[in-house]
Design a protein around this motif. Structure first.
Motif, PDB file in Angstrom:
ATOM      1  N   PRO A  41      44.839  49.585  35.379  1.00 44.36           N
ATOM      2  CA  PRO A  41      45.953  50.159  34.605  1.00 44.36           C
ATOM      3  C   PRO A  41      46.708  51.271  35.326  1.00 44.36           C
ATOM      4  O   PRO A  41      47.836  51.578  34.968  1.00 44.36           O
ATOM      5  N   ARG A  42      46.112  51.884  36.350  1.00 44.41           N
ATOM      6  CA  ARG A  42      46.787  52.957  37.087  1.00 44.41           C
ATOM      7  C   ARG A  42      47.537  52.440  38.310  1.00 44.41           C
ATOM      8  O   ARG A  42      48.001  53.229  39.127  1.00 44.41           O
ATOM      9  N   ASN A  43      47.672  51.131  38.416  1.00 42.28           N
ATOM     10  CA  ASN A  43      48.415  50.547  39.532  1.00 42.28           C
ATOM     11  C   ASN A  43      49.866  51.017  39.426  1.00 42.28           C
ATOM     12  O   ASN A  43      50.512  50.826  38.392  1.00 42.28           O
ATOM     13  N   ALA A  49      48.234  44.970  36.199  1.00 41.43           N
ATOM     14  CA  ALA A  49      47.623  44.356  37.383  1.00 41.43           C
ATOM     15  C   ALA A  49      46.157  44.030  37.138  1.00 41.43           C
ATOM     16  O   ALA A  49      45.423  44.805  36.524  1.00 41.43           O
ATOM     17  N   VAL A  50      45.755  42.862  37.619  1.00 40.98           N
ATOM     18  CA  VAL A  50      44.359  42.437  37.542  1.00 40.98           C
ATOM     19  C   VAL A  50      43.891  42.173  38.970  1.00 40.98           C
ATOM     20  O   VAL A  50      44.333  41.227  39.618  1.00 40.98           O
ATOM     21  N   MET A  51      42.988  43.045  39.437  1.00 41.00           N
ATOM     22  CA  MET A  51      42.436  42.933  40.780  1.00 41.00           C
ATOM     23  C   MET A  51      41.338  41.871  40.776  1.00 41.00           C
ATOM     24  O   MET A  51      40.605  41.727  39.798  1.00 41.00           O
ATOM     25  N   VAL A  52      41.221  41.132  41.875  1.00 35.95           N
ATOM     26  CA  VAL A  52      40.195  40.098  42.008  1.00 35.95           C
ATOM     27  C   VAL A  52      39.228  40.541  43.103  1.00 35.95           C
ATOM     28  O   VAL A  52      39.639  40.816  44.228  1.00 35.95           O
ATOM     29  N   ARG A  67      50.922  35.752  35.463  1.00 37.64           N
ATOM     30  CA  ARG A  67      49.711  35.555  34.650  1.00 37.64           C
ATOM     31  C   ARG A  67      48.948  36.839  34.355  1.00 37.64           C
ATOM     32  O   ARG A  67      48.178  36.889  33.403  1.00 37.64           O
ATOM     33  N   ALA A  68      49.140  37.865  35.166  1.00 36.19           N
ATOM     34  CA  ALA A  68      48.365  39.104  35.008  1.00 36.19           C
ATOM     35  C   ALA A  68      48.505  39.724  33.617  1.00 36.19           C
ATOM     36  O   ALA A  68      47.486  40.111  33.030  1.00 36.19           O
TER      37      ALA A  68
END
Length: 129
Positions: A41-43, A49-52, A67-68
């Motif tokens: 959430p702090r991106n 953003a969803v990090m993988v 899709r994020a």
């Protein structure tokens, strides 16, 4: 909808922690290996953003911007989303995800298309006399 494939992008960017190279880590991933989806959430670019992260704890990229928000909303709402590595792709990777406690499965492998005729015909080589 119980399962679908999602793409991971940003494989050419360096990890902020300096831990690992994303492209190299993608090469180490094997189809069916679990991956972790982490909200970021702090991106500064995208609060959805969803990090993988790979099974080894190295970031391999982000879910696509299309899709994020959808997946981030599910994760924030407490919905269980499980993911596995599907395959490496040109922009990064593909994941297989399942929802509500289901275990994702890899889609059936498809054989690469083969061209029945070559693009060229070599010149005839005459025999030595």
């Amino acid at each position: 909808m119980r399962e679908l494939s999602l793409y991971v992008v940003g494989a050419d960017h360096p990890n902020r922690t300096g831990k690992g190279n994303r492209r190299f880590e993608i090469l180490l991933c094997r189809p069916g290996e679990p991956v972790l989806l982490v909200l970021e959430p702090r991106n500064p670019v995208d609060p959805d953003a969803v990090m993988v992260m790979s099974a080894r704890g190295v970031q391999i990229g982000y879910l696509t911007a299309e899709r994020a928000p959808w997946i981030a909303g599910m994760l924030r709402g407490g919905r269980e989303v499980r993911a596995i590595f599907q395959q490496a792709t040109r922009p990064g990777a593909a994941l297989r995800v399942a929802f509500d406690g289901a275990t994702p499965t890899l889609p059936p492998a498809t054989a690469p298309a083969t061209d029945p005729a070559p693009d060229f015909w070599p010149d005839e080589i005459p025999p030595d006399d």
